[in-house]
Motif scaffolding. Sequence first.
Motif, PDB file in Angstrom:
ATOM      1  N   GLY A  55       1.361 -78.496  56.145  1.00 38.69           N
ATOM      2  CA  GLY A  55       1.292 -78.471  57.610  1.00 38.69           C
ATOM      3  C   GLY A  55       2.604 -78.042  58.243  1.00 38.69           C
ATOM      4  O   GLY A  55       2.621 -77.339  59.252  1.00 38.69           O
ATOM      5  N   SER A  56       3.736 -78.446  57.625  1.00 39.77           N
ATOM      6  CA  SER A  56       5.037 -78.066  58.174  1.00 39.77           C
ATOM      7  C   SER A  56       5.332 -76.590  57.963  1.00 39.77           C
ATOM      8  O   SER A  56       6.029 -75.970  58.768  1.00 39.77           O
ATOM      9  N   LEU A  57       4.798 -76.015  56.866  1.00 39.50           N
ATOM     10  CA  LEU A  57       5.071 -74.618  56.566  1.00 39.50           C
ATOM     11  C   LEU A  57       4.244 -73.649  57.390  1.00 39.50           C
ATOM     12  O   LEU A  57       4.460 -72.440  57.313  1.00 39.50           O
ATOM     13  N   GLU A  58       3.267 -74.151  58.144  1.00 37.35           N
ATOM     14  CA  GLU A  58       2.435 -73.250  58.950  1.00 37.35           C
ATOM     15  C   GLU A  58       3.238 -72.553  60.038  1.00 37.35           C
ATOM     16  O   GLU A  58       2.971 -71.410  60.394  1.00 37.35           O
ATOM     17  N   GLY A  59       4.210 -73.262  60.599  1.00 41.34           N
ATOM     18  CA  GLY A  59       5.020 -72.663  61.657  1.00 41.34           C
ATOM     19  C   GLY A  59       4.353 -72.677  63.015  1.00 41.34           C
ATOM     20  O   GLY A  59       4.757 -71.929  63.903  1.00 41.34           O
ATOM     21  N   THR A  60       3.327 -73.504  63.216  1.00 42.85           N
ATOM     22  CA  THR A  60       2.644 -73.590  64.507  1.00 42.85           C
ATOM     23  C   THR A  60       2.980 -74.917  65.172  1.00 42.85           C
ATOM     24  O   THR A  60       3.336 -75.902  64.509  1.00 42.85           O
ATOM     25  N   PHE A  61       2.855 -74.935  66.489  1.00 42.08           N
ATOM     26  CA  PHE A  61       3.001 -76.174  67.237  1.00 42.08           C
ATOM     27  C   PHE A  61       1.774 -77.053  66.971  1.00 42.08           C
ATOM     28  O   PHE A  61       0.633 -76.629  67.172  1.00 42.08           O
ATOM     29  N   LYS A  62       2.018 -78.281  66.522  1.00 41.51           N
ATOM     30  CA  LYS A  62       0.897 -79.164  66.193  1.00 41.51           C
ATOM     31  C   LYS A  62       0.436 -79.972  67.398  1.00 41.51           C
ATOM     32  O   LYS A  62      -0.750 -80.308  67.512  1.00 41.51           O
ATOM     33  N   THR A  63       1.334 -80.328  68.283  1.00 36.48           N
ATOM     34  CA  THR A  63       0.994 -81.173  69.420  1.00 36.48           C
ATOM     35  C   THR A  63       1.589 -80.587  70.693  1.00 36.48           C
ATOM     36  O   THR A  63       2.453 -79.700  70.654  1.00 36.48           O
ATOM     37  N   LYS A  64       1.106 -81.139  71.792  1.00 35.01           N
ATOM     38  CA  LYS A  64       1.650 -80.698  73.077  1.00 35.01           C
ATOM     39  C   LYS A  64       3.100 -81.138  73.238  1.00 35.01           C
ATOM     40  O   LYS A  64       3.882 -80.496  73.934  1.00 35.01           O
ATOM     41  N   GLU A  65       3.475 -82.259  72.555  1.00 38.61           N
ATOM     42  CA  GLU A  65       4.856 -82.705  72.625  1.00 38.61           C
ATOM     43  C   GLU A  65       5.795 -81.696  71.967  1.00 38.61           C
ATOM     44  O   GLU A  65       6.930 -81.499  72.431  1.00 38.61           O
ATOM     45  N   ASP A  66       5.339 -81.063  70.885  1.00 39.22           N
ATOM     46  CA  ASP A  66       6.172 -80.051  70.242  1.00 39.22           C
ATOM     47  C   ASP A  66       6.437 -78.878  71.186  1.00 39.22           C
ATOM     48  O   ASP A  66       7.559 -78.366  71.275  1.00 39.22           O
ATOM     49  N   ILE A  67       5.382 -78.436  71.885  1.00 37.55           N
ATOM     50  CA  ILE A  67       5.550 -77.329  72.838  1.00 37.55           C
ATOM     51  C   ILE A  67       6.467 -77.751  73.976  1.00 37.55           C
ATOM     52  O   ILE A  67       7.337 -76.986  74.424  1.00 37.55           O
ATOM     53  N   ARG A  68       6.300 -78.980  74.446  1.00 44.58           N
ATOM     54  CA  ARG A  68       7.113 -79.468  75.555  1.00 44.58           C
ATOM     55  C   ARG A  68       8.597 -79.511  75.158  1.00 44.58           C
ATOM     56  O   ARG A  68       9.473 -79.113  75.934  1.00 44.58           O
ATOM     57  N   ASP A  69       8.909 -79.981  73.933  1.00 42.13           N
ATOM     58  CA  ASP A  69      10.305 -80.036  73.480  1.00 42.13           C
ATOM     59  C   ASP A  69      10.901 -78.636  73.352  1.00 42.13           C
ATOM     60  O   ASP A  69      12.067 -78.413  73.692  1.00 42.13           O
ATOM     61  N   SER A  70      10.101 -77.694  72.842  1.00 44.09           N
ATOM     62  CA  SER A  70      10.599 -76.326  72.711  1.00 44.09           C
ATOM     63  C   SER A  70      10.911 -75.717  74.074  1.00 44.09           C
ATOM     64  O   SER A  70      11.931 -75.029  74.243  1.00 44.09           O
ATOM     65  N   LEU A  71      10.059 -75.955  75.066  1.00 43.85           N
ATOM     66  CA  LEU A  71      10.316 -75.428  76.414  1.00 43.85           C
ATOM     67  C   LEU A  71      11.528 -76.097  77.047  1.00 43.85           C
ATOM     68  O   LEU A  71      12.306 -75.444  77.764  1.00 43.85           O
ATOM     69  N   ARG A  72      11.698 -77.391  76.783  1.00 39.86           N
ATOM     70  CA  ARG A  72      12.851 -78.094  77.358  1.00 39.86           C
ATOM     71  C   ARG A  72      14.160 -77.548  76.783  1.00 39.86           C
ATOM     72  O   ARG A  72      15.160 -77.436  77.492  1.00 39.86           O
ATOM     73  N   GLN A  73      14.172 -77.208  75.503  1.00 37.82           N
ATOM     74  CA  GLN A  73      15.370 -76.641  74.908  1.00 37.82           C
ATOM     75  C   GLN A  73      15.727 -75.286  75.513  1.00 37.82           C
ATOM     76  O   GLN A  73      16.903 -74.946  75.636  1.00 37.82           O
ATOM     77  N   ARG A  74      14.721 -74.507  75.870  1.00 32.24           N
ATOM     78  CA  ARG A  74      14.980 -73.184  76.446  1.00 32.24           C
ATOM     79  C   ARG A  74      15.030 -73.218  77.971  1.00 32.24           C
ATOM     80  O   ARG A  74      15.148 -72.178  78.601  1.00 32.24           O
ATOM     81  N   GLU A  75      14.879 -74.415  78.570  1.00 22.61           N
ATOM     82  CA  GLU A  75      14.944 -74.583  80.027  1.00 22.61           C
ATOM     83  C   GLU A  75      13.883 -73.728  80.723  1.00 22.61           C
ATOM     84  O   GLU A  75      14.152 -73.061  81.714  1.00 22.61           O
ATOM     85  N   ILE A  76      12.654 -73.760  80.175  1.00 21.28           N
ATOM     86  CA  ILE A  76      11.520 -73.044  80.754  1.00 21.28           C
ATOM     87  C   ILE A  76      10.564 -74.076  81.354  1.00 21.28           C
ATOM     88  O   ILE A  76      10.191 -75.046  80.685  1.00 21.28           O
TER      89      ILE A  76
END
Length: 719
Positions: A447-468
Amino acid sequence: MTPPIIKRYLIAFEKYKWIGLGSFALVVAGSTIVATQPEPPPSFIADAALTYTRPPVSFSATGSEIQQQGQELSQQVLLSDQIIEPVAARVNVRPATLGANVALRLPERSGAGQQQASILELKYQDTDPKRAQQVLQELMQAMIDLSGDINTGRLNAIIEKINERIPQAKSELEAAEQKLEQYDRLERPAILAAENGSLLGAVTNSQNQQRLMQLTIAGIDAQLRSLEGKLGLNVGQAYVSSALSADPILSNLRSQIYQVESQITLLSKDLRPENPTMIQLARQKQSIEELLQQRAAEVVGGDGAAAPLAGDISGIRAQSNLDPARQQLANQMVGLETQKETLEQQLAQQSREEERLRQEYSQIPNKQLERSRLEQEVGLKKAIFDQMQAKLTDAKTAEAETVSSLTIARIPNVVSDTSQAQSVPLTLGIGGLLGLLVGGGVIFLLGSLEGTFKTKEDIRDSLRQREIPQMGELPLMPVDDLERTALPVILSPDSPYLEFYEKFRSNLRRIGGNDFKVLLITSTSSQEGKTVSAYNLGIASALAGKRTLIIETDLRSPSHASSLNVIPDAEASIEPLRYYARLNECIRLVPDVENLYIIPSPGPVRQSAAILESSEMQRLMKDVRERFDLVIVDTNPLSLSNDPLLIQPYTDGIVLVARPNHTQENMLGEAIDQLVESELGLLGVIVNGADIFVSPSPLFTSESEAGSYSEVPASANKN
């Protein structure tokens, strides 16, 4: 609330559960095979020990060093093939079996590197007790012999190296001594003269002689000035006058001139100058004077036999007419001048000699330093040569005391190995636990090697890091079972899903501003729900009283307008430019939603990029901007083509759609970075298909109506 890591694991488990179960089954099967293995035959362990020893008497430092090094043998050396293979051949055991069953424990060392004990313990396991004892005896003897050979080899290597270096050290010493001897032959006299003071004495003597010469020259100058005052001639004139006056021919010619002049004087009283006699006497006088000038020139010029004199012979008669007293004074002046010139030459020579002595004295410190360096080099070479000689003597002395550093401390003792038999239930239990860990780890890793966002929290953290900004979260919508190919749309104003799209619309209005009209919705790849988000956002805007238009610009795929009960024009794909040029015909009214319009896609068509860049599309976008309150442009994903970037100049902002378990992390990050760096107006990201609980609407009172919805299939959410 379920933690994100558990959500990610549950998603991975749903996808890779069979692989995890297979890994669990393999581990359990392996533990079962281990548990059902028969009991091994009884074995025996032979135990013995070696110890480090020193010679009773040590006469050499080299012998002590070799014995000390002999106590630092490693396990790799003591159990090398050089020992294992001969012993295995003597006891008739395979070398691999012998090496696997023997164990050696070396003495432990303290923190300073010193050994705390001197005992080396050996153990050997075998099914035959006699063979185990024999193997240990042979091993210990081989280790003792190896230690002796190593010590002897080290001593021989030392002696050999010293013998190799002694000739070179001797030649270097002889070369250094020759350099010192040659330097002393050249420079030692000057150094000794400087050390005993004779060089400084020579400088002082030269200075004294120069002062005496200067005083003598000053006295001669005074005499010359006195003689010049008495004689009225300088030295050069006196020298010329003396030489001319001493010449007998000049004296004879001068007498003849006097005689002719006497005759002319006597005859001039009676005869005129034109008288032949007077003319003859004048001519005779002139010829004698010419002879006088010629002879004077010969005397002054040296006549080719002597050096010429420096002087003027214009007044030859006066210069050659010195009386004996004046001639004596002139000769005295010439002698004094000669003495002065001699003294001046001697003074210059003494000055040069003094300069040479001073320069030689100034170089004495460098010569002394050079000689000291040569002496030190000789001393160093001699010390090295003496040390080699001493080391060689010490090494030859150590030959008598170089023995093995190991000796037997304890003879082999054989005991039975009473190992406890393994427990079958315990082995199976450990295998089952290990299988659970391996299976769960495999699932989590895949599951970790897929490289996809598994949850909405993962997407939210990625956007917060990029300030989007995150525009909102949209739940997974149900679809009618009878029309599973249609997109799930909110046609009822009482739908519980409407509030999520209304929040999306209000956030869009807040971020975009009051002048915001044209929105571009896209995604990084397919199956992320961009078309569903565009349709339902248009419905939410229309239900809010806004005149809304949806434009399908994904010309590479067929239209989904049938989900809104709008039938696309079947002939639009034949002439797509003509289709977009007829604005009144391509804009269709959605029958079930007031204020909502749609321009269905004529696709799939070829050359979609040319259509999007055409003047017809440009006029269309300008016209709809004036007619509608909100224009939603649905286009194809960024990973499939650059069509979204072609239509972007006609829009006011871009919204990316991301979906857990579908959106690739690297693709979303690259898309965001590209849009931000290029300043293409990225407003934010909307999360579609989020894990959100949706309470049913109170208007759904009938069980048939509430049960006619199910989760969206993959085919219905691919857009």
